[in-house]
Design a protein around this motif. Sequence first.
Motif, PDB file in Angstrom:
ATOM      1  N   ASP A 137       2.361  -7.030  14.908  1.00 53.99           N
ATOM      2  CA  ASP A 137       2.206  -6.407  16.221  1.00 53.99           C
ATOM      3  C   ASP A 137       2.042  -4.895  16.081  1.00 53.99           C
ATOM      4  OD1 ASP A 137       2.772  -5.272  18.810  1.00 53.99           O
ATOM      5  OD2 ASP A 137       3.609  -7.208  19.398  1.00 53.99           O
ATOM      6  N   PRO A 138       0.900  -4.340  16.491  1.00 56.69           N
ATOM      7  CA  PRO A 138       0.681  -2.893  16.321  1.00 56.69           C
ATOM      8  C   PRO A 138       1.651  -2.033  17.119  1.00 56.69           C
ATOM      9  CG  PRO A 138      -1.107  -3.893  17.597  1.00 56.69           C
ATOM     10  CD  PRO A 138      -0.291  -5.011  17.034  1.00 56.69           C
ATOM     11  N   ASP A 181       9.948  -5.505   3.458  1.00 64.51           N
ATOM     12  CA  ASP A 181      10.675  -5.949   4.652  1.00 64.51           C
ATOM     13  C   ASP A 181       9.671  -6.641   5.572  1.00 64.51           C
ATOM     14  OD1 ASP A 181      12.393  -6.051   6.937  1.00 64.51           O
ATOM     15  OD2 ASP A 181      11.663  -4.084   7.579  1.00 64.51           O
ATOM     16  N   VAL A 182       9.736  -7.965   5.653  1.00 58.23           N
ATOM     17  CA  VAL A 182       8.761  -8.730   6.433  1.00 58.23           C
ATOM     18  C   VAL A 182       9.324  -8.963   7.834  1.00 58.23           C
ATOM     19  CG1 VAL A 182       7.408 -10.839   6.590  1.00 58.23           C
ATOM     20  CG2 VAL A 182       7.919  -9.850   4.348  1.00 58.23           C
ATOM     21  N   THR A 209       0.613  -2.731   9.660  1.00 54.16           N
ATOM     22  CA  THR A 209       0.315  -3.668  10.740  1.00 54.16           C
ATOM     23  C   THR A 209      -0.628  -4.732  10.182  1.00 54.16           C
ATOM     24  OG1 THR A 209       0.525  -1.921  12.401  1.00 54.16           O
ATOM     25  CG2 THR A 209      -0.582  -3.959  13.065  1.00 54.16           C
ATOM     26  N   ALA A 210      -0.121  -5.937   9.985  1.00 57.12           N
ATOM     27  CA  ALA A 210      -0.930  -7.010   9.399  1.00 57.12           C
ATOM     28  C   ALA A 210      -0.176  -8.319   9.533  1.00 57.12           C
ATOM     29  CB  ALA A 210      -1.229  -6.721   7.922  1.00 57.12           C
ATOM     30  N   ASP A 211      -0.918  -9.408   9.418  1.00 59.75           N
ATOM     31  CA  ASP A 211      -0.330 -10.738   9.354  1.00 59.75           C
ATOM     32  C   ASP A 211       0.340 -10.877   7.993  1.00 59.75           C
ATOM     33  OD1 ASP A 211       0.267 -13.436   9.165  1.00 59.75           O
ATOM     34  OD2 ASP A 211      -1.668 -14.124   9.908  1.00 59.75           O
ATOM     35  N   ALA A 212       1.650 -11.034   7.990  1.00 63.57           N
ATOM     36  CA  ALA A 212       2.402 -11.067   6.730  1.00 63.57           C
ATOM     37  C   ALA A 212       2.081 -12.290   5.882  1.00 63.57           C
ATOM     38  CB  ALA A 212       3.902 -11.024   7.021  1.00 63.57           C
ATOM     39  N   THR A 213       1.454 -13.307   6.471  1.00 64.19           N
ATOM     40  CA  THR A 213       1.101 -14.487   5.687  1.00 64.19           C
ATOM     41  C   THR A 213      -0.273 -14.327   5.024  1.00 64.19           C
ATOM     42  OG1 THR A 213       0.073 -15.633   7.570  1.00 64.19           O
ATOM     43  CG2 THR A 213       2.429 -15.948   7.234  1.00 64.19           C
ATOM     44  N   GLY A 214      -0.952 -13.218   5.284  1.00 65.88           N
ATOM     45  CA  GLY A 214      -2.250 -12.954   4.676  1.00 65.88           C
ATOM     46  C   GLY A 214      -2.103 -12.056   3.458  1.00 65.88           C
ATOM     47  N   THR A 215      -3.090 -11.227   3.244  1.00 64.54           N
ATOM     48  CA  THR A 215      -3.074 -10.332   2.086  1.00 64.54           C
ATOM     49  C   THR A 215      -1.951  -9.304   2.210  1.00 64.54           C
ATOM     50  OG1 THR A 215      -5.453 -10.570   1.802  1.00 64.54           O
ATOM     51  CG2 THR A 215      -4.419  -8.662   0.763  1.00 64.54           C
ATOM     52  N   VAL A 216      -1.198  -9.157   1.142  1.00 65.71           N
ATOM     53  CA  VAL A 216      -0.115  -8.171   1.086  1.00 65.71           C
ATOM     54  C   VAL A 216      -0.353  -7.306  -0.144  1.00 65.71           C
ATOM     55  CG1 VAL A 216       2.362  -7.797   0.916  1.00 65.71           C
ATOM     56  CG2 VAL A 216       1.490  -9.756   2.201  1.00 65.71           C
ATOM     57  N   LEU A 217      -0.303  -5.987   0.032  1.00 64.51           N
ATOM     58  CA  LEU A 217      -0.546  -5.066  -1.071  1.00 64.51           C
ATOM     59  C   LEU A 217       0.770  -4.549  -1.634  1.00 64.51           C
ATOM     60  CD1 LEU A 217      -3.479  -2.983   0.473  1.00 64.51           C
ATOM     61  CD2 LEU A 217      -3.627  -5.000  -1.003  1.00 64.51           C
ATOM     62  N   GLY A 218       0.743  -4.165  -2.891  1.00 65.43           N
ATOM     63  CA  GLY A 218       1.908  -3.586  -3.525  1.00 65.43           C
ATOM     64  C   GLY A 218       2.533  -4.524  -4.540  1.00 65.43           C
ATOM     65  N   THR A 219       3.623  -4.052  -5.140  1.00 68.21           N
ATOM     66  CA  THR A 219       4.419  -4.846  -6.074  1.00 68.21           C
ATOM     67  C   THR A 219       5.882  -4.583  -5.742  1.00 68.21           C
ATOM     68  OG1 THR A 219       2.725  -4.542  -7.770  1.00 68.21           O
ATOM     69  CG2 THR A 219       4.836  -5.413  -8.483  1.00 68.21           C
ATOM     70  N   TYR A 220       6.673  -5.648  -5.680  1.00 69.51           N
ATOM     71  CA  TYR A 220       8.025  -5.515  -5.145  1.00 69.51           C
ATOM     72  C   TYR A 220       9.048  -6.225  -6.022  1.00 69.51           C
ATOM     73  CZ  TYR A 220       5.188  -4.175  -1.174  1.00 69.51           C
ATOM     74  OH  TYR A 220       4.253  -3.568  -0.384  1.00 69.51           O
ATOM     75  N   VAL A 227      10.679   1.425   0.372  1.00 68.89           N
ATOM     76  CA  VAL A 227      10.672   0.415   1.432  1.00 68.89           C
ATOM     77  C   VAL A 227       9.299   0.345   2.082  1.00 68.89           C
ATOM     78  CG1 VAL A 227      11.686  -0.322   3.630  1.00 68.89           C
ATOM     79  CG2 VAL A 227      13.130   0.754   1.872  1.00 68.89           C
ATOM     80  N   THR A 228       8.757  -0.873   2.142  1.00 71.85           N
ATOM     81  CA  THR A 228       7.540  -1.169   2.891  1.00 71.85           C
ATOM     82  C   THR A 228       7.877  -2.228   3.921  1.00 71.85           C
ATOM     83  OG1 THR A 228       6.107  -0.673   1.009  1.00 71.85           O
ATOM     84  CG2 THR A 228       5.173  -2.031   2.771  1.00 71.85           C
ATOM     85  N   SER A 229       7.457  -2.008   5.169  1.00 75.39           N
ATOM     86  CA  SER A 229       7.748  -2.967   6.232  1.00 75.39           C
ATOM     87  C   SER A 229       6.443  -3.398   6.878  1.00 75.39           C
ATOM     88  CB  SER A 229       8.676  -2.337   7.277  1.00 75.39           C
ATOM     89  OG  SER A 229       9.093  -3.305   8.231  1.00 75.39           O
ATOM     90  N   ILE A 230       6.346  -4.692   7.219  1.00 74.68           N
ATOM     91  CA  ILE A 230       5.102  -5.242   7.748  1.00 74.68           C
ATOM     92  C   ILE A 230       5.386  -6.058   8.997  1.00 74.68           C
ATOM     93  CG2 ILE A 230       5.253  -7.250   6.214  1.00 74.68           C
ATOM     94  CD1 ILE A 230       2.184  -7.233   6.058  1.00 74.68           C
ATOM     95  N   ASP A 231       4.504  -5.923   9.999  1.00 70.99           N
ATOM     96  CA  ASP A 231       4.602  -6.716  11.215  1.00 70.99           C
ATOM     97  C   ASP A 231       3.193  -6.895  11.774  1.00 70.99           C
ATOM     98  OD1 ASP A 231       7.287  -7.215  13.312  1.00 70.99           O
ATOM     99  OD2 ASP A 231       5.257  -7.601  14.045  1.00 70.99           O
TER     100      ASP A 231
END
Length: 382
Positions: free
Chosen positions: A147-148, A120-121, A169-180, A141-145
């Motif tokens: 903004d901390p 969930d981006v 908490t990370a820039d979603a356009t950068g490194t993303v971990l996991g497999t979906y 479910v993994t969600s990323i944003d």
Amino acid sequence: MEWEPYARQLADQVAHPVSRWRPIIAAVPRHRFVPHWWAWRYRQNIEPEFELATPQDRQAWLTNVYDDRSLITQVGPHHADHASPGEVRVGHPTSSATLPSLLVQMFRHAFISDGMNVLDVGTGSGYGTALLATCLGDGRVTSIDVDPYLTQAARDRLAELGLHPHLITADATGTVLGTYDRIIATVSVRPVPRTWLEVLRPGGRLVTTIAETALILTADMNDDGTASGRIEWDRAGFMHTRSGPAYKGVSPDMWARAREDKGEDITSGRYPLVNVPESWDLWSTLGVLHPGIEHHYEEDERTNTRTAYMVHQDGSWARATSRGGTNPVVHQGGPRRLWDLLDGLREMWLREGSLPVYGAKADIAKDGTIRLRRGRWEATLT
């Protein structure tokens, strides 16, 4: 607090009677995720004004929260959770609680099934994350944003409901971990981040929107690391992904030039004045072919005058003013004639009967470049 009737009414409004999302919407308390929000105060400024919403009583508060509309939760770096009654902020929204029907719309395009792992981006308020976690289970479910505060507030509010999805908490356009199996983005991008393709399983599906457009892109992963899909015959608009606390737009000096300068070219527009962002087909095609143009629109009821502005960071600008419904007088300056680009698209629309972006086939390369094709028309988004 009797919130359940409001949630059931919302579910009836936004989901089909046989939809899997109907009982989930009825069961998730949206008010827990949006205790405060910013209400529009004045829209006609280039930077709009917002005031902290202060419903008169608990019933009015619940009616607003469970209405099918987006609620602005953050303006620039200022979150409504930290505001005082009567506080006013000027700037552009940077986070919101998406209207529930649009969340359901994006989930439908994703073809979600039990047992799938979903990224969930754009956590935002956490309400959409709660719907996904209730549907699929926490571990799916993994969600990323970026903004901390948003991720921490969402984590706390989800935990109060017994939900514990993985929040990052990370820039979603950068490194993303996991497999979906599915990636669903409630933020817009251009191009598709390369890392999204790297973590999406072959056969997995991506659902996102293209920045500066109302275009929903759906694409399925191929075995070779590319993806294939299309622009849906559907519409949605989301904020662009961001890497900082606020968006960087065209400078105030450029807007002042668009308001005040005479310009190198003064002409009469070929077509009636249009509020471009409200004309979604036109705005979307312009955004695909000529990205980076910012828009502003004003109306003066006293003088029956309407004015539309177009500005680009390369120094190009246009100001079109219509009085009494006449075709506009257009002032333009800078290296490009932005209003001429717009009129060219309107001519195409009249000549072809439609604009080509909706229904276009989409091929996504490994680096995220998007190639759109429909008939003889094509465009490449980098």
